[in-house]
Write an enzyme that holds these catalytic residues in place. Structure first.
Site, mmCIF file in Angstrom:
data_model
loop_
_atom_site.group_PDB
_atom_site.id
_atom_site.type_symbol
_atom_site.label_atom_id
_atom_site.label_comp_id
_atom_site.label_asym_id
_atom_site.label_seq_id
_atom_site.Cartn_x
_atom_site.Cartn_y
_atom_site.Cartn_z
ATOM 1 N N CYS A 75 0.867 -1.180 0.000
ATOM 2 C CA CYS A 75 0.000 0.000 0.000
ATOM 3 C C CYS A 75 0.902 1.228 0.000
ATOM 4 O O CYS A 75 1.728 1.390 0.916
ATOM 5 C CB CYS A 75 -0.885 -0.003 1.241
ATOM 6 S SG CYS A 75 -1.895 1.485 1.395
ATOM 7 N N CYS A 188 -0.081 3.844 -6.589
ATOM 8 C CA CYS A 188 -1.148 3.272 -5.753
ATOM 9 C C CYS A 188 -1.369 1.868 -6.279
ATOM 10 O O CYS A 188 -1.501 1.674 -7.495
ATOM 11 C CB CYS A 188 -2.424 4.101 -5.869
ATOM 12 S SG CYS A 188 -3.862 3.323 -5.102
HETATM 13 N N1 DGL Z 1 -3.789 0.684 -2.353
HETATM 14 C C1 DGL Z 1 -3.682 1.900 -1.584
HETATM 15 C C2 DGL Z 1 -2.399 2.651 -1.963
HETATM 16 O O1 DGL Z 1 -1.565 2.046 -2.595
HETATM 17 C C3 DGL Z 1 -4.802 2.768 -1.763
HETATM 18 C C4 DGL Z 1 -5.845 3.389 -1.738
HETATM 19 C C5 DGL Z 1 -6.569 3.915 -0.568
HETATM 20 O O2 DGL Z 1 -6.751 3.173 0.403
HETATM 21 O O3 DGL Z 1 -6.959 5.091 -0.658
HETATM 22 O O4 DGL Z 1 -2.212 3.784 -1.608
#
Ligand code: DGL
Length: 278
Positions: A75, A188
């Site tokens: 993440c 992301c």
């Molecule tokens: N998958 C998360 C990231 O890479 C993202 C999105 C989120 O929770 O807003 O930041």
């Protein structure tokens, strides 16, 4: 003490980290994995750095206490806010592999004109983590960062790739096109799922960078360095937990993982101070 029999733990705010897990499962089919999606507190992208640090330490603590030989922070928002805190807390016990660094290194190698774009959540952009990471590998490159409020939630909702996704991507890519970037980092882990839409908005000539394969390589190297790999002829197992509704995680997750997902176990997490609570 970590031993080779333990699984590799991966976490994200939702299903986005499954794009990273996918690469790990393909590159390291002999290893076991456990994945935790914090869907009850999704999205992370609009949260404060303090709150994200608290969440990341809580999730990592749970995974490490359950037994893990390596931690993968799949993440970008959590990495941008909590990577130093996670390394300090867990780094002496087991390898901690994060996003941000690997894709910045790839972008530094790929850029031809030193104009690099970044699409990421508002939390990730505000952290300045990519500016710092890119400067380490390409001190002369310039970063053009675009915070995307709506894109990760649209993807997480699991609907079809529709005109709302296209509009959100076109909006985000417009300033990157205007600035003539030659390389764009998908900052992301949700975004690789709409990569064709992003590539179309940017044009064929722009190199789009994701972190999945680089993360999988880093995990493999970290295990080898620590001498805790499983034997290659076995077939590993993988399992899932989420803090929100297990059935919707399973339904959406299957598409992200592009591999069978099986059962998803619900786990409780501390309450968030704000958020959608999906
Ligand atoms: N998958 C998360 C990231 O890479 C993202 C999105 C989120 O929770 O807003 O930041």
């Amino acid at each position: 003490m970590v031993t080779s029999e333990l699984p590799i733990a991966v976490f994200d705010s939702g299903v986005g980290g499954l794009t990273v897990l996918h690469e790990c499962l393909v590159s390291l089919p002999h290893e076991d994995f456990v994945y935790l999606g914090d869907t009850a507190r999704f999205p992370y992208g609009d949260r404060s750095a303090d709150e994200l640090r608290r969440f990341a330490l809580e999730l990592a603590g749970r995974l490490v206490d359950d037994g893990a030989k390596a931690l993968v922070v799949a993440c970008n928002s959590a990495t941008a806010a909590a990577a130093p805190a996670l390394r300090e807390e867990f780094g002496t016990r087991l390898p901690v592999v994060t996003v941000v660094g690997p894709e910045s290194r790839l972008a530094a190698g790929a850029t031809t004109g030193g104009r690099v774009g970044l699409l990421a959540t508002p939390a990730t952009v505000a952290s300045g983590a990519y500016e710092r990471a890119l400067a380490e590998h390409a001190p002369d490159a310039e970063l053009f960062a675009v915070p995307c409020h709506a894109l990760a939630p649209l993807i997480q909702a699991g609907g079809e790739v529709d005109e709302r996704v296209v509009a959100s991507v076109e909006d985000a890519c417009a300033p990157l096109r205007e600035n003539g970037v030659d390389t764009v980092i998908l900052g992301c882990t949700h975004y690789p799922l709409v990569r064709p839409v992003i590539q179309r908005a940017l044009g064929r000539g722009v190199e789009v960078i994701t972190s999945g394969q680089a993360i999988a390589d880093e995990v493999g190297e970290a295990l080898a360095e620590a001498g805790i790999e499983r034997e290659e002829r076995r077939r590993g197992e993988y399992r899932f937990m989420c803090s929100g509704d297990a059935e919707s995680f399973r339904a959406v997750g299957t598409r992200f993982l592009q591999l069978p997902l099986g059962e998803v176990r619900h786990v409780e997490v501390e309450a968030a101070t704000a958020g959608s609570g999906r």
